[in-house]
Design an enzyme around this catalytic site. Structure first.
Site, PDB file in Angstrom:
ATOM      1  N   SER A  29     -50.431  57.662  -7.914  1.00  0.00           N
ATOM      2  CA  SER A  29     -49.350  57.648  -6.730  1.00  0.00           C
ATOM      3  C   SER A  29     -49.888  58.348  -5.517  1.00  0.00           C
ATOM      4  O   SER A  29     -49.318  58.100  -4.274  1.00  0.00           O
ATOM      5  CB  SER A  29     -47.808  58.257  -7.027  1.00  0.00           C
ATOM      6  OG  SER A  29     -48.041  59.452  -7.495  1.00  0.00           O
ATOM      7  N   CYS A  31     -39.549  52.075  -6.629  1.00  0.00           N
ATOM      8  CA  CYS A  31     -39.923  53.438  -6.727  1.00  0.00           C
ATOM      9  C   CYS A  31     -39.016  54.388  -5.841  1.00  0.00           C
ATOM     10  O   CYS A  31     -38.348  53.791  -4.922  1.00  0.00           O
ATOM     11  CB  CYS A  31     -41.420  53.517  -5.706  1.00  0.00           C
ATOM     12  SG  CYS A  31     -42.045  54.967  -5.774  1.00  0.00           S
ATOM     13  N   ARG A  90     -50.394  58.799 -13.877  1.00  0.00           N
ATOM     14  CA  ARG A  90     -50.309  58.021 -12.663  1.00  0.00           C
ATOM     15  C   ARG A  90     -49.617  59.236 -11.722  1.00  0.00           C
ATOM     16  O   ARG A  90     -49.940  59.433 -10.498  1.00  0.00           O
ATOM     17  CB  ARG A  90     -49.522  56.960 -12.787  1.00  0.00           C
ATOM     18  CG  ARG A  90     -49.528  56.184 -11.330  1.00  0.00           C
ATOM     19  CD  ARG A  90     -48.917  54.859 -11.293  1.00  0.00           C
ATOM     20  NE  ARG A  90     -49.480  53.951 -10.334  1.00  0.00           N
ATOM     21  CZ  ARG A  90     -48.689  54.036  -8.810  1.00  0.00           C
ATOM     22  NH1 ARG A  90     -47.658  55.037  -8.729  1.00  0.00           N
ATOM     23  NH2 ARG A  90     -49.182  53.457  -8.004  1.00  0.00           N
TER      24      ARG A  90
END
Length: 524
Positions: A282, A337, A439
């Site tokens: 990210s 998200c 991530r």
């Protein structure tokens, strides 16, 4: 009353204006009277049309060495891209990025399926054993959308073929506990073909048989593949297919993290024939990712590295200097998200794309808009701001080719979809150090902090209908702008020939549907 000017002088009068109508990209992005921009905050002004939409080329570069016929990529999410999505993305001119929320062996097997795919042959069909029932067939039909299922002695591919069951065999059968052997077409009545047959010959054989399915068997009568008349008709012509220049195999990408064991994972992916690797994070500007990029470029120089995610010039420069061939742009803008809400970190997507693309374009780096893409208009705006490709997650999650089962609620079909920062994804594999925790740098956290959500999205049907709709929509949009290719679009934007317009909140409402008591928004 003063006399009007002659109409013949209109073009000469236009030349007297000091500035062109609208805003240049510099005026749009580098203004100081408004915050960061996202897609609904602006429009592209129309240009001059002297060509038809079919003449518009969407060929683009997603990384330093990979050129596609379309700018479409599927996101490495476990509810979006596995082998089926990657196969059809490549057939339709894009590329799929297979997720890594699975074991390295499972991910490599998916890459291998894409590389070995030949149009029309189903290499991993659903297979039943004689112990399965009519109810099992009906469940597959409901959840997967098909019912032509081969039956083998052990219920596995490469088991001895004993029959095939279709929807016609079960549609009027009331007892769901009946074994499939009582309703199936037995082996002696089946038309089969031998392993090694060409697609052309198999296609002709299937047509002459007037059957819906054609099993492919080896010399010992073990099932090795299946042909479907429906699939063959769909797969006859894919002129935009993304294939390697040497082997003519479909192209495929896959995601990895930045941990040490991801190096072992990449070794398996490279052996399977991977074309590009996406480093999945990210926040890409980290010592971990920079070290990983350098290692990959040294160890696997023929595999393009797509790094990220980034939203600033500074992040971009760090990853380009490390050797990145392409960059994913976006932080907190994806439909599933919540990074911007939870972490207060990120950037509005339009501004992020413009800033990253302006810098990266000087180095021949692919710029992939990743997040916030909800429709064709958002794609056009991303590409006009300098992106060379668009990555889709939620937009593809409801398609037939995405992983997961269907759910039916109040007569509407849905598919599951979750952000890779959701708690469901972090705990989904039952492994602490899975792709999702890696991530978001949370492998070792005792408490999980979600940066995504999970839920259901409406069924969109097959990619075979949806992607051509997106492709044609982009062609028409570029025609309205007055550019015949994505390269021409980028050049015209850089020369300030393509102009933009900021929108007020009232202008945004004006551009939406108005005045209907009820309406149907059918896009394709």
């Amino acid at each position: 009353m003063s006399a009007f000017k002659p109409y013949t002088e209109a073009l000469e009068v236009l030349k007297k204006y000091e500035k062109k109508d609208g805003l240049s990209i510099d005026d749009l992005i580098r203004h100081n009277f408004q915050g960061g921009l996202t897609f609904n905050d602006f429009l592209i002004l129309p240009g001059y049309i002297d060509f038809v939409p079919n003449n518009v080329s969407l060929e683009t570069r997603i990384s330093r060495n990979i050129v596609l016929k379309t700018p479409f990529m599927s996101s490495p999410m476990d509810t979006v891209t596995e082998d089926q999505m990657a196969i059809y993305m490549a057939l339709l001119g894009g590329i799929g990025v297979i997720h890594h929320n699975c074991t390295p062996e499972e991910q490599a097997a998916m890459v291998r399926k894409v590389k070995k795919y030949e149009n029309g042959f189903i290499l991993d069909p659903v297979v039943f054993s004689p112990q399965h029932t009519v109810g099992d067939v009906l469940k597959i039909k409901e959840t997967k959308g098909f019912s032509g299922i081969p039956i083998t002695e052990n219920g596995k591919l490469r088991g001895k073929l004993v029959g095939i069951v279709t929807s016609r065999d079960v549609q009027f059968h009331k007892d769901t506990n009946t074994p499939v052997t009582e309703v199936m077409t037995p082996r002696e009545e089946l038309i089969t073909t031998a392993e090694g047959i060409s697609l052309e010959r198999a296609n002709e054989m299937l047509r002459k048989s007037k059957k819906g399915k054609l099993p492919v068997v080896d010399k010992d009568d073990n099932l090795v593949a299946l042909l479907s008349l429906t699939d063959l008709m769909k797969n006859l012509h894919f002129p935009l297919a993304s294939k390697t220049s040497d082997t003519k195999q479909l192209m495929v990408a896959a995601a990895i993290g930045t941990r040490d064991d991801d190096r072992t994972r990449l070794a398996l992916l490279a052996e399977a024939g991977l074309d590009a690797v996406v480093i999945d994070s990210s926040q890409g500007n980290s010592c971990f990712q920079i070290e990983m990029i350098k290692w990959i470029k040294k160890t696997y120089p023929k595999i393009d590295v797509i790094a990220g995610n980034v939203v600033t010039r500074e992040q971009t420069a760090s990853l380009i200097a490390a050797g990145a061939d392409g960059l994913r742009v976006g932080m907190g803008s994806g439909s599933a998200c919540i990074t911007q809400e939870v972490m207060a970190c990120g950037r509005p997507q339009a501004t992020a794309i413009a800033q990253v693309a302006e810098f990266a374009s000087q180095f021949g780096i692919g710029v992939i808009a990743d997040g916030g893409i909800q429709n064709v208009g958002h794609m056009v705006k991303s590409l006009s701001l300098g992106a060379t490709a668009v990555m889709m997650g939620g937009l593809l999650a409801g398609t037939t080719e995405s992983p997961g089962e269907y759910y039916v609620r109040e007569g509407q079909r849905y598919k599951s979809y979750r952000g890779m920062g959701s708690i469901a994804a972090m705990e989904g594999t039952g492994v602490n150090k899975n792709a999702s925790t890696g991530r978001y740098f949370s492998e070792n956290d005792a408490v999980r902090v979600a940066q995504g959500v999970s839920g259901l999205v409406v069924d969109k049907g097959s990619l075979l209908r949806f992607l051509p709709y997106l492709y044609t929509g982009l062609q028409h949009a570029l025609q309205d702008i007055g550019t015949k290719s994505l390269d021409e679009l980028h050049e015209a934007v850089d020369k300030h020939e393509v102009r933009f317009e900021l929108r007020s909140s009232a202008a945004i409402r004006e551009g939406d549907i108005q005045g209907f008591a009820t309406y149907e928004k059918r896009l394709y």
